[in-house]
Design a protein around this motif. Structure first.
Motif, PDB file in Angstrom:
ATOM      1  N   ALA A  51       0.773  -1.328  -0.080  1.00  0.00           N
ATOM      2  CA  ALA A  51       0.175  -0.054  -0.096  1.00  0.00           C
ATOM      3  C   ALA A  51       1.010   1.324   0.108  1.00  0.00           C
ATOM      4  O   ALA A  51       0.611   2.218  -0.632  1.00  0.00           O
ATOM      5  CB  ALA A  51      -1.144  -0.157   1.143  1.00  0.00           C
ATOM      6  N   VAL A  52       1.872   1.211   0.685  1.00  0.00           N
ATOM      7  CA  VAL A  52       2.878   2.350   0.888  1.00  0.00           C
ATOM      8  C   VAL A  52       3.638   2.695  -0.640  1.00  0.00           C
ATOM      9  O   VAL A  52       3.273   3.897  -1.149  1.00  0.00           O
ATOM     10  CB  VAL A  52       3.989   2.192   1.881  1.00  0.00           C
ATOM     11  CG1 VAL A  52       5.152   3.055   1.623  1.00  0.00           C
ATOM     12  CG2 VAL A  52       3.541   2.236   3.149  1.00  0.00           C
ATOM     13  N   ALA A  53       3.823   1.369  -1.298  1.00  0.00           N
ATOM     14  CA  ALA A  53       4.540   1.676  -2.620  1.00  0.00           C
ATOM     15  C   ALA A  53       3.149   2.335  -3.640  1.00  0.00           C
ATOM     16  O   ALA A  53       3.612   2.591  -4.807  1.00  0.00           O
ATOM     17  CB  ALA A  53       4.964   0.477  -2.977  1.00  0.00           C
ATOM     18  N   ARG A  54       2.062   2.059  -3.286  1.00  0.00           N
ATOM     19  CA  ARG A  54       1.122   2.384  -4.182  1.00  0.00           C
ATOM     20  C   ARG A  54       0.560   4.111  -3.902  1.00  0.00           C
ATOM     21  O   ARG A  54      -0.498   4.658  -4.523  1.00  0.00           O
ATOM     22  CB  ARG A  54      -0.322   1.749  -4.067  1.00  0.00           C
ATOM     23  CG  ARG A  54       0.088   0.209  -4.810  1.00  0.00           C
ATOM     24  CD  ARG A  54      -1.287  -0.643  -4.431  1.00  0.00           C
ATOM     25  NE  ARG A  54      -1.025  -1.893  -5.211  1.00  0.00           N
ATOM     26  CZ  ARG A  54      -1.254  -2.100  -6.308  1.00  0.00           C
ATOM     27  NH1 ARG A  54      -1.898  -1.322  -7.244  1.00  0.00           N
ATOM     28  NH2 ARG A  54      -1.446  -3.377  -6.922  1.00  0.00           N
ATOM     29  N   GLN A  55       1.161   4.619  -3.030  1.00  0.00           N
ATOM     30  CA  GLN A  55       0.785   6.114  -2.800  1.00  0.00           C
ATOM     31  C   GLN A  55       0.879   6.781  -4.032  1.00  0.00           C
ATOM     32  O   GLN A  55       1.706   6.769  -4.799  1.00  0.00           O
ATOM     33  CB  GLN A  55       1.622   6.429  -1.643  1.00  0.00           C
ATOM     34  CG  GLN A  55       1.610   6.324  -0.288  1.00  0.00           C
ATOM     35  CD  GLN A  55       2.805   6.738   0.455  1.00  0.00           C
ATOM     36  OE1 GLN A  55       2.416   7.842   1.502  1.00  0.00           O
ATOM     37  NE2 GLN A  55       3.863   6.444   0.274  1.00  0.00           N
ATOM     38  N   SER A  56      -0.084   7.660  -4.329  1.00  0.00           N
ATOM     39  CA  SER A  56      -0.076   8.566  -5.318  1.00  0.00           C
ATOM     40  C   SER A  56       1.301   9.577  -5.173  1.00  0.00           C
ATOM     41  O   SER A  56       1.459   9.974  -4.213  1.00  0.00           O
ATOM     42  CB  SER A  56      -1.176   9.439  -5.407  1.00  0.00           C
ATOM     43  OG  SER A  56      -1.607  10.442  -4.305  1.00  0.00           O
ATOM     44  N   TYR A  57       1.730   9.780  -6.302  1.00  0.00           N
ATOM     45  CA  TYR A  57       2.966  10.507  -6.481  1.00  0.00           C
ATOM     46  C   TYR A  57       3.018  11.399  -7.731  1.00  0.00           C
ATOM     47  O   TYR A  57       2.707  10.946  -8.749  1.00  0.00           O
ATOM     48  CB  TYR A  57       4.485   9.511  -6.638  1.00  0.00           C
ATOM     49  CG  TYR A  57       5.738  10.368  -6.865  1.00  0.00           C
ATOM     50  CD1 TYR A  57       6.036  11.032  -5.616  1.00  0.00           C
ATOM     51  CD2 TYR A  57       6.454  10.341  -7.952  1.00  0.00           C
ATOM     52  CE1 TYR A  57       7.327  11.811  -5.649  1.00  0.00           C
ATOM     53  CE2 TYR A  57       7.755  10.803  -7.748  1.00  0.00           C
ATOM     54  CZ  TYR A  57       7.958  11.707  -6.798  1.00  0.00           C
ATOM     55  OH  TYR A  57       9.109  12.115  -6.621  1.00  0.00           O
ATOM     56  N   ILE A  58       2.941  12.616  -7.393  1.00  0.00           N
ATOM     57  CA  ILE A  58       2.786  13.708  -8.462  1.00  0.00           C
ATOM     58  C   ILE A  58       3.334  13.560  -9.605  1.00  0.00           C
ATOM     59  O   ILE A  58       2.760  13.923 -10.906  1.00  0.00           O
ATOM     60  CB  ILE A  58       2.676  15.162  -7.822  1.00  0.00           C
ATOM     61  CG1 ILE A  58       2.131  16.184  -8.949  1.00  0.00           C
ATOM     62  CG2 ILE A  58       4.313  15.336  -7.679  1.00  0.00           C
ATOM     63  CD1 ILE A  58       2.000  17.461  -8.360  1.00  0.00           C
TER      64      ILE A  58
END
Length: 213
Positions: free
Chosen positions: A110-117
């Motif tokens: 889930a942490v790796a799937r955080q949205s990143y601008i």
């Protein structure tokens, strides 16, 4: 300014990165000093111990720091300064960029799937959102060490979902001696004298030699 620069500069200026480096060194020395392969400890033993002891050491270095709070995620130990929270991840020495988040725990996935601008990704519900901290950006502190010779690796970065076999990080930086002086170590001000000698110096003159007859 890019997220990596903003996050890194803020955590560096606060001494947060220096505290993590200090905790990692203490934990590594404690683990290698207390476990012996001759006594039957395996690589797995070292791995579990390194994770647990590092978490304890991080608690210790921040115990008198009110700006850092314990902020676990779904049972995974975490610490937060401002909007940045860090979780721990032990990696194979020399292979920090080879981590496969899609094969890790649901929390790390889930942490790796955080949205990143700079690299938007599809975020899937994994059932842990209710345990998260609103507004927190979760970073990962990747740690590893070897016993003979003694070498340590410590990295901080933003995990990237890499089921495609690509890079494991949006960005990652080494937390080592190149981060510079610890801003928590303030210079002690010079002690001022208890009194000042304001009297003018007594004029002095050379003493003339007496001539003998």
């Amino acid at each position: 300014m890019a997220e990596d620069r903003v996050a890194w500069d803020e955590l560096l200026a606060a001494g947060f990165l220096h505290a993590l480096r200090e905790a990692h060194r203490e934990a590594t020395l404690a683990v290698f000093g207390g476990l012996s392969r001759a006594a039957g400890f395996t690589e797995r033993s070292y791995g579990v111990s390194a994770f647990d002891v590092l978490a304890t050491q991080i608690d210790r270095v921040f115990e008198d720091e009110p700006q850092v709070v314990r902020d676990d995620l779904n049972g995974s130990p975490g610490w937060r300064y401002g909007r940045y929270r860090i979780l721990l991840k032990r990696h194979e020495f020399g292979n920090v960029r080879g981590i496969r988040w899609d094969r890790d725990s649901p929390t790390k996935q889930a942490v790796a799937r955080q949205s990143y601008i700079d690299d938007p990704q599809l975020t899937l519900p994994l059932g842990i959102e209710g345990h998260d901290t609103p507004g927190a950006v979760t970073l990962v502190l990747a740690h590893s060490a070897t016993e003979a010779p003694l070498e340590m690796e410590l990295f901080l970065g933003r995990a990237r979902w890499n089921a495609d076999g690509g890079t494991a990080w949006h960005w990652v930086k080494a937390v080592d001696d190149t981060i510079g002086p610890d801003p928590r170590r303030k210079l002690v001000e010079r002690t001022m004298p208890l009194w000042e000698d304001e009297q003018e110096d007594v004029p002095m003159r050379l003493r003339e030699e007496r001539k003998t007859a």
